[in-house]
Design a protein around this motif. Structure first.
Motif, short mmCIF file in Angstrom:
data_model
loop_
_atom_site.label_atom_id
_atom_site.label_comp_id
_atom_site.label_asym_id
_atom_site.label_seq_id
_atom_site.Cartn_x
_atom_site.Cartn_y
_atom_site.Cartn_z
N GLU A 1 0.99 -1.06 0.02
CA GLU A 1 0.00 0.01 -0.04
C GLU A 1 0.93 1.12 0.16
O GLU A 1 0.52 2.16 -0.67
N PHE A 2 1.93 1.29 0.88
CA PHE A 2 2.81 2.55 0.77
C PHE A 2 3.43 2.64 -0.42
O PHE A 2 3.39 3.81 -1.21
N PRO B 1 5.82 6.42 8.53
CA PRO B 1 4.65 7.13 7.51
C PRO B 1 3.37 7.07 8.33
O PRO B 1 3.21 6.11 9.02
N SER B 2 2.69 8.24 8.31
CA SER B 2 1.29 8.08 8.62
C SER B 2 0.28 7.92 7.59
O SER B 2 -0.68 7.70 7.94
N ASN B 3 0.87 7.49 6.25
CA ASN B 3 -0.09 7.02 5.17
C ASN B 3 0.73 5.98 4.76
O ASN B 3 1.87 6.28 4.32
N PRO B 4 0.11 4.84 4.64
CA PRO B 4 -1.35 4.43 4.75
C PRO B 4 -1.52 4.46 6.25
O PRO B 4 -0.55 4.37 7.16
N THR B 5 -2.72 4.79 6.76
CA THR B 5 -2.97 5.08 8.16
C THR B 5 -2.88 3.75 9.10
O THR B 5 -2.60 4.08 10.29
N SER B 6 -2.98 2.64 8.53
CA SER B 6 -2.53 1.37 9.34
C SER B 6 -1.30 0.97 9.37
O SER B 6 -0.88 0.03 10.03
#
Length: 355
Positions: free
Chosen positions: A103-104, A159-164
């Motif tokens: 996702e990242f 990283p704060s994104n992805p939120t998970s």
């Protein structure tokens, strides 16, 4: 902790020249740019036996301690690499780590560029190749690297994104750190050392998570994802979703490492070669790429703390086994790779004492 500047802006002045392997793939090129084309002698040779390694040593942590130590001893002396099973990390935790890594790398480029840096001391950094500002040839890889032990000191920088991301990668990082400490006890015991040798230093040591993306490549025979090299640390624990990791045996023959569901791959690093006074050797490995599937790998690279020097264990040095290595630290290694290309066995050779 030296040379890790937590408040530093991670975007360097040459970010305008940055082009990731992912970006090139997304343009639909049917060829790779010249900067990725390796000299013929360095390209993956299609005539080699690239079938998955048939006799990859297995360490089964569900066995009795003496059996585990025997498996570790044989694996470390024979190859410097083994597959570990029944390690206790849930399959769901490993899958979620791979999923959130993917996702990242799927994020828009401008989002990932917030973490871009060419400074090898930056605690969280996004980049491409090995050291793109120094590499004579580029490698078909994008990466995210971040420090992870103690996790409370670094996770807010992730990283704060992805939120998970922090939750899923954090769960895996904690589990693999515990596995490293467990494996180091049996590795030390297999050398005849006290399993608690350097216990505090190992528990408080550095953990660098190298999350790697190897996009599909239109000309995989002309390039590599990573060049042949050894890792500096004690142990590197690898999780991968597709074939691509290759290891070199004692006959300098390359073997692809299979993907086995639930298993993790463990390779010995330079610090362990030094600690063992050469009884065990760090393993040369590389990454190949393919034209069909993106490959994600998560390498958890464990060493002593950045400034902590390591030398051969005194118990492993005597009249028959002369002192064979100088002391070295992770900081010394970072100084080395920040100034030149990383090449096979290059740094470990600097630590060897000529007999």
């Amino acid at each position: 902790m030296e040379k890790v500047i937590l408040g530093e802006s991670s975007v360097s002045s040459n970010s305008s020249s940055f082009t990731s392997a992912t970006t090139i793939t997304e343009t639909g090129h049917t060829f790779i740019p010249k900067r990725y084309v390796l000299p013929p002698s360095q390209r993956p040779d299609g005539t080699l036996d690239l079938c998955p390694y048939t006799f990859l040593p297995i360490v089964d942590l569900s066995l009795l301690r003496p059996q585990i130590i025997e498996q570790v001893l044989l694996a470390c002396k024979d190859l410097g690499f083994f597959k570990v099973v029944n390690h206790g990390i849930p399959q769901s935790v490993m899958k979620e780590a791979l999923d959130v890594a993917s996702e990242f790398f799927d994020l828009p480029n401008e989002e990932k560029m917030n973490l871009y840096s060419t400074n090898v001391y930056t605690p969280v950094r996004y980049g491409t190749s090995m050291n793109q500002s120094k590499d004579k040839a580029c490698f078909w890889r994008d990466f995210l690297k971040h420090y992870s032990n103690p996790i409370s000191s670094f996770i807010d920088l992730w990283p704060s994104n992805p939120t998970s991301y922090k939750k899923k990668m954090g769960d895996y990082a904690r589990e693999v750190q515990k596995l490293h400490e467990q494996l180091m006890e049996v590795v030390l015991e297999s050398l005849g050392l006290d399993p608690n040798y350097l216990h505090e230093e190992i528990a408080q040591g550095s953990q660098v998570m190298a999350i790697n993306s190897y996009p599909t490549c239109p000309e995989p025979d002309l390039t590599l994802g990573l060049p042949p090299h050894t890792d500096f640390g004690l142990l590197t624990i690898i999780l991968q979703n597709h074939l691509g990791l290759q290891i070199m045996d004692k006959n300098e023959k390359w073997h692809s490492v299979p993907v086995v569901e639930g298993a993790l791959m463990v390779q010995l690093g330079d610090q362990l070669e030094v600690l063992s006074n050469g009884i065990y050797k760090s393993i040369v490995h590389r990454a190949i790429v393919n034209s069909e599937k993106q490959r994600i790998s998560i390498a958890s690279i464990h060493s002593l703390a950045l400034e902590k020097k390591i030398g051969p264990a005194p118990e492993l040095v005597d009249e028959k086994n002369m002192l064979s290595y100088r002391e070295g630290s992770f900081n010394d290694f970072l100084d080395h790779i920040s100034g030149e290309d990383i090449t096979q066995k290059n740094y470990i050779d600097k630590l060897k004492i000529n007999q």
